[in-house]
Scaffold this active site. Structure first.
Site, PDB file in Angstrom:
ATOM      1  N   HIS A 106      -2.053   5.026  -3.707  1.00 33.40           N
ATOM      2  CA  HIS A 106      -2.582   4.792  -3.031  1.00 33.40           C
ATOM      3  C   HIS A 106      -2.650   3.911  -2.147  1.00 33.40           C
ATOM      4  CE1 HIS A 106      -6.147   6.341  -0.398  1.00 33.40           C
ATOM      5  NE2 HIS A 106      -5.717   7.229  -0.557  1.00 33.40           N
ATOM      6  N   HIS A 110       1.049  10.321   4.029  1.00 30.52           N
ATOM      7  CA  HIS A 110      -0.550  10.555   4.221  1.00 30.52           C
ATOM      8  C   HIS A 110      -0.887  12.456   3.496  1.00 30.52           C
ATOM      9  CE1 HIS A 110      -4.750  10.493   6.133  1.00 30.52           C
ATOM     10  NE2 HIS A 110      -4.426  10.880   6.844  1.00 30.52           N
ATOM     11  N   ASP A 164      -4.173  14.606  -3.130  1.00 33.34           N
ATOM     12  CA  ASP A 164      -3.529  15.651  -3.062  1.00 33.34           C
ATOM     13  C   ASP A 164      -2.453  16.175  -3.954  1.00 33.34           C
ATOM     14  OD1 ASP A 164      -3.579  15.827   0.229  1.00 33.34           O
ATOM     15  OD2 ASP A 164      -2.455  13.887  -0.302  1.00 33.34           O
TER      16      ASP A 164
HETATM   17  N1  CMC Z   1       5.868   6.816  -5.831  1.00 30.28           N
HETATM   18  C1  CMC Z   1       6.346   5.625  -6.225  1.00 30.28           C
HETATM   19  N2  CMC Z   1       6.980   3.814  -6.123  1.00 30.28           N
HETATM   20  C2  CMC Z   1       6.194   3.581  -5.388  1.00 30.28           C
HETATM   21  C3  CMC Z   1       5.033   4.909  -4.983  1.00 30.28           C
HETATM   22  C4  CMC Z   1       5.269   6.064  -5.223  1.00 30.28           C
HETATM   23  N3  CMC Z   1       4.786   7.267  -4.815  1.00 30.28           N
HETATM   24  N4  CMC Z   1       4.017   4.615  -3.858  1.00 30.28           N
HETATM   25  C5  CMC Z   1       4.023   3.701  -3.749  1.00 30.28           C
HETATM   26  N5  CMC Z   1       5.022   3.066  -4.809  1.00 30.28           N
HETATM   27  C6  CMC Z   1       5.224   1.899  -5.047  1.00 30.28           C
HETATM   28  C7  CMC Z   1       5.958   0.970  -3.414  1.00 30.28           C
HETATM   29  O1  CMC Z   1       7.640   1.519  -4.181  1.00 30.28           O
HETATM   30  C8  CMC Z   1       5.643  -0.172  -3.753  1.00 30.28           C
HETATM   31  O2  CMC Z   1       6.994  -1.079  -5.311  1.00 30.28           O
HETATM   32  P1  CMC Z   1       7.629  -2.670  -4.677  1.00 30.28           P
HETATM   33  O3  CMC Z   1       6.179  -3.491  -4.492  1.00 30.28           O
HETATM   34  O4  CMC Z   1       8.589  -2.681  -5.833  1.00 30.28           O
HETATM   35  O5  CMC Z   1       8.365  -2.454  -3.431  1.00 30.28           O
HETATM   36  C9  CMC Z   1       4.283  -0.057  -4.236  1.00 30.28           C
HETATM   37  O6  CMC Z   1       4.266   1.007  -5.277  1.00 30.28           O
HETATM   38  C10 CMC Z   1       4.118  -0.254  -3.136  1.00 30.28           C
HETATM   39  O7  CMC Z   1       3.768   0.227  -2.482  1.00 30.28           O
HETATM   40  P2  CMC Z   1       3.560   0.380  -0.947  1.00 30.28           P
HETATM   41  O8  CMC Z   1       4.569   1.647  -0.311  1.00 30.28           O
HETATM   42  O9  CMC Z   1       3.489  -1.333  -0.345  1.00 30.28           O
HETATM   43  O10 CMC Z   1       1.688   0.613  -0.782  1.00 30.28           O
HETATM   44  P3  CMC Z   1       1.136   1.215   0.570  1.00 30.28           P
HETATM   45  O11 CMC Z   1       0.094   1.489   0.068  1.00 30.28           O
HETATM   46  O12 CMC Z   1       1.887   0.486   1.680  1.00 30.28           O
HETATM   47  O13 CMC Z   1       1.245   3.063   0.599  1.00 30.28           O
HETATM   48  C11 CMC Z   1       0.983   5.296  -0.498  1.00 30.28           C
HETATM   49  C12 CMC Z   1       0.277   3.931   0.015  1.00 30.28           C
HETATM   50  C13 CMC Z   1      -0.466   6.328  -0.197  1.00 30.28           C
HETATM   51  C14 CMC Z   1       1.570   5.648   1.226  1.00 30.28           C
HETATM   52  C15 CMC Z   1       1.994   4.988  -1.049  1.00 30.28           C
HETATM   53  O14 CMC Z   1       1.331   4.957  -2.458  1.00 30.28           O
HETATM   54  C16 CMC Z   1       3.250   6.214  -1.101  1.00 30.28           C
HETATM   55  O15 CMC Z   1       3.669   6.486  -0.757  1.00 30.28           O
HETATM   56  N6  CMC Z   1       2.736   7.804  -1.696  1.00 30.28           N
HETATM   57  C17 CMC Z   1       3.284   9.167  -1.890  1.00 30.28           C
HETATM   58  C18 CMC Z   1       2.299   9.890  -0.722  1.00 30.28           C
HETATM   59  C19 CMC Z   1       1.303  10.014  -1.524  1.00 30.28           C
HETATM   60  O16 CMC Z   1       1.182  10.545  -1.816  1.00 30.28           O
HETATM   61  N7  CMC Z   1       0.582   9.863   0.465  1.00 30.28           N
HETATM   62  C20 CMC Z   1      -1.179  11.068  -0.230  1.00 30.28           C
HETATM   63  C21 CMC Z   1      -1.991   9.250   0.053  1.00 30.28           C
HETATM   64  S1  CMC Z   1      -3.935   9.947  -0.582  1.00 30.28           S
HETATM   65  C22 CMC Z   1      -4.330  10.711   1.037  1.00 30.28           C
HETATM   66  C23 CMC Z   1      -4.019  10.803   1.995  1.00 30.28           C
HETATM   67  O17 CMC Z   1      -4.259   9.342   2.316  1.00 30.28           O
HETATM   68  O18 CMC Z   1      -3.368  11.736   2.883  1.00 30.28           O
END
Ligand code: CMC
Length: 429
Positions: free
Chosen positions: A307, A268, A363
């Site tokens: 996201h 987050h 971010d």
């Molecule tokens: N790098 C590589 N792969 C990713 C990433 C990433 N940053 N984010 C998602 N994926 C992949 C994930 O591995 C999954 O792949 P598969 O379908 O093969 O298993 C797919 O994309 C869907 O991911 P998810 O975890 O189901 O998606 P989510 O909606 O639950 O997660 C998230 C959203 C923001 C937690 C995630 O994208 C993430 O961890 N990003 C990196 C951390 C980040 O930048 N966070 C800030 C978010 S914006 C500001 C805020 O909210 O604070």
């Protein structure tokens, strides 16, 4: 004539149920009547991470994740970032309308005249080690404030709620500045209510009794815009925590301590700090392909990418990328920007990121600006906290006034052991 209902047929029993659809949603509780045996609990929905569950109705922030649209109270984020100020946006989020000149002046006066901290709080900061993470200090300071303002428990009283809004928005920059000054071993600067919101914050961080000290207006404006971009984002993890704790009618300081704790996590608001660590590790544009391959193998995530809601470019990231160059004109460039731009270009052409619709989020570039402004990475999520504060407060205020809202209490699907008898220690296998 079409009806605004679903007919659900339970193939286990052959029974049909007509369920109303309102605002594109069904009430989860309407599913409870669907059961095989009258003694059963009834059907629930299973939705880890609330992927497709609306926990509230809200009139604050609108996001269209596919189109990359973000609006506060109907106003596009691009217009607010260009023309508004953080305090005006905070007013908009909390009251629902833009203020007129008098309202803005009164609001500004109230917030800026709640910037001083109780002297006991300075002792709290001294209790922390010099290298304490400022988010830990921020979370503790919020909990500490709940012990000072006891009337804050009267959450059903709108005037009491508003008083805490002034206090929290006023005091948070002072808390953040004190966290920073404590870590670098410098005396605290007390707030200056005659300055702008971001200007006063920078002053409290930096001022060392120089003659003719002034805050650079470009940096103050950049920070103000960054706060605007972070001000609300509807039902994200930290806001849900704010609403959840608030639903138990805890005071807003305690609820905000919880919200800030959720924000601290690297998935987050902690992502901005993690992005800088990653960019530093990559070090040079030539290393970008190797790192992207490792992300694709699942070794780690590309921080600042992806996201839950945006499946398109995060509109905030676009604005932030532009501000970066305004800031560099004052501070000198941050060499990490070249790595970031190349990482973005490379990732956006890669099938792994394209297929999953992973774009840079808020971010990705914010840390680069903060670093150019000489903030240590540990302060980045604190800055996010200052920006997000009006959103948390607006959402909390809306939740308290919403007759539909109840104490947050999700259900579970129990898959554990059946009833069994306790075995004394000497009889266990
Ligand atoms: N790098 C590589 N792969 C990713 C990433 C990433 N940053 N984010 C998602 N994926 C992949 C994930 O591995 C999954 O792949 P598969 O379908 O093969 O298993 C797919 O994309 C869907 O991911 P998810 O975890 O189901 O998606 P989510 O909606 O639950 O997660 C998230 C959203 C923001 C937690 C995630 O994208 C993430 O961890 N990003 C990196 C951390 C980040 O930048 N966070 C800030 C978010 S914006 C500001 C805020 O909210 O604070």
């Amino acid at each position: 004539m079409s009806k605004n209902t679903f007919t659900i047929r339970d193939n286990r029993t052959g029974k049909e149920y007509e369920i109303p659809v309102e605002n594109g949603a069904i009430r989860a509780k309407d599913l409870r009547q669907i059961k095989v045996d009258p003694a059963e609990f009834g059907t629930m929905t299973y939705d880890p991470g609330y992927d497709n569950t609306a926990a509230c109705k809200s009139a604050i922030t609108y996001i269209d994740g596919d189109q990359g649209i973000l609006r506060y109270r109907g106003y596009p984020i691009e217009q607010l970032a260009e023309q508004s100020s953080f305090l005006e946006v905070a007013y908009l989020l909390i009251f629902g309308e833009l203020p007129n000149a008098q309202q803005l002046q009164d609001w500004r006066y109230q917030v800026m005249h709640h910037t001083f901290l109780h002297q006991n709080m300075t002792e709290l900061f001294h209790a922390f080690r010099y290298d304490a993470h400022p988010m830990g200090m921020m979370i503790s300071a919020l909990a500490f404030m709940s012990t000072l303002h006891k009337e804050a428990m009267q959450v059903e009283d709108a005037a009491v709620r508003m008083k805490q809004v002034y206090r929290i928005l006023g005091k948070l920059p002072t808390v953040a500045a004190f966290c920073y000054r404590h870590r670098i071993g410098r005396p605290f600067n007390y707030p200056n209510a005659d300055m702008g919101y971001a200007e006063n914050f920078i002053y409290m961080l930096d001022y060392m009794h120089q003659s003719n000290y002034i805050v650079n207006p470009v940096l103050a404006r950049a920070l103000d815009v960054l706060f605007i971009l972070h001000a609300d984002h509807e039902q994200n993890a930290s806001t849900s925590v704010m609403r959840s704790i608030g639903s138990a009618h805890a005071d807003p300081y305690s609820a905000m301590a919880g919200a800030a704790a959720a924000l601290f996590g690297p998935r987050h608001g902690g992502a901005n700090e993690a992005v800088i660590k990653l960019l530093n590790e990559i070090g040079h544009v030539r290393n970008v392909p190797g790192y992207v391959e490792r992300v694709k193998k699942g070794e780690f995530r590309l921080m600042g990418f992806g996201h839950r809601v945006y499946k398109n470019y995060d509109p905030r990231a676009k604005i932030i990328k532009k501000i970066a160059y305004d800031v560099f004109a004052v501070t000198g460039t941050n060499p990490l920007i070249d790595v970031a731009v190349e990482l973005e270009r490379y990732a956006l052409e890669d099938e792994y990121f394209v297929a999953r619709k992973l774009y840079p989020n808020v971010d990705f570039y914010s840390g680069i600006i903060y670093q150019a402004m000489r903030f240590p990475p540990e302060m980045f999520t604190v800055l996010f906290t200052l920006g997000r504060a009006p959103g948390w407060l607006a959402q909390w205020n809306e939740m308290i006034g919403d007759p539909d809202q109840k104490i947050a209490r999700p259900r579970q699907i129990y898959l554990g052991a059946e009833e069994r008898d306790y075995l004394p220690l000497d009889q266990r296998p």
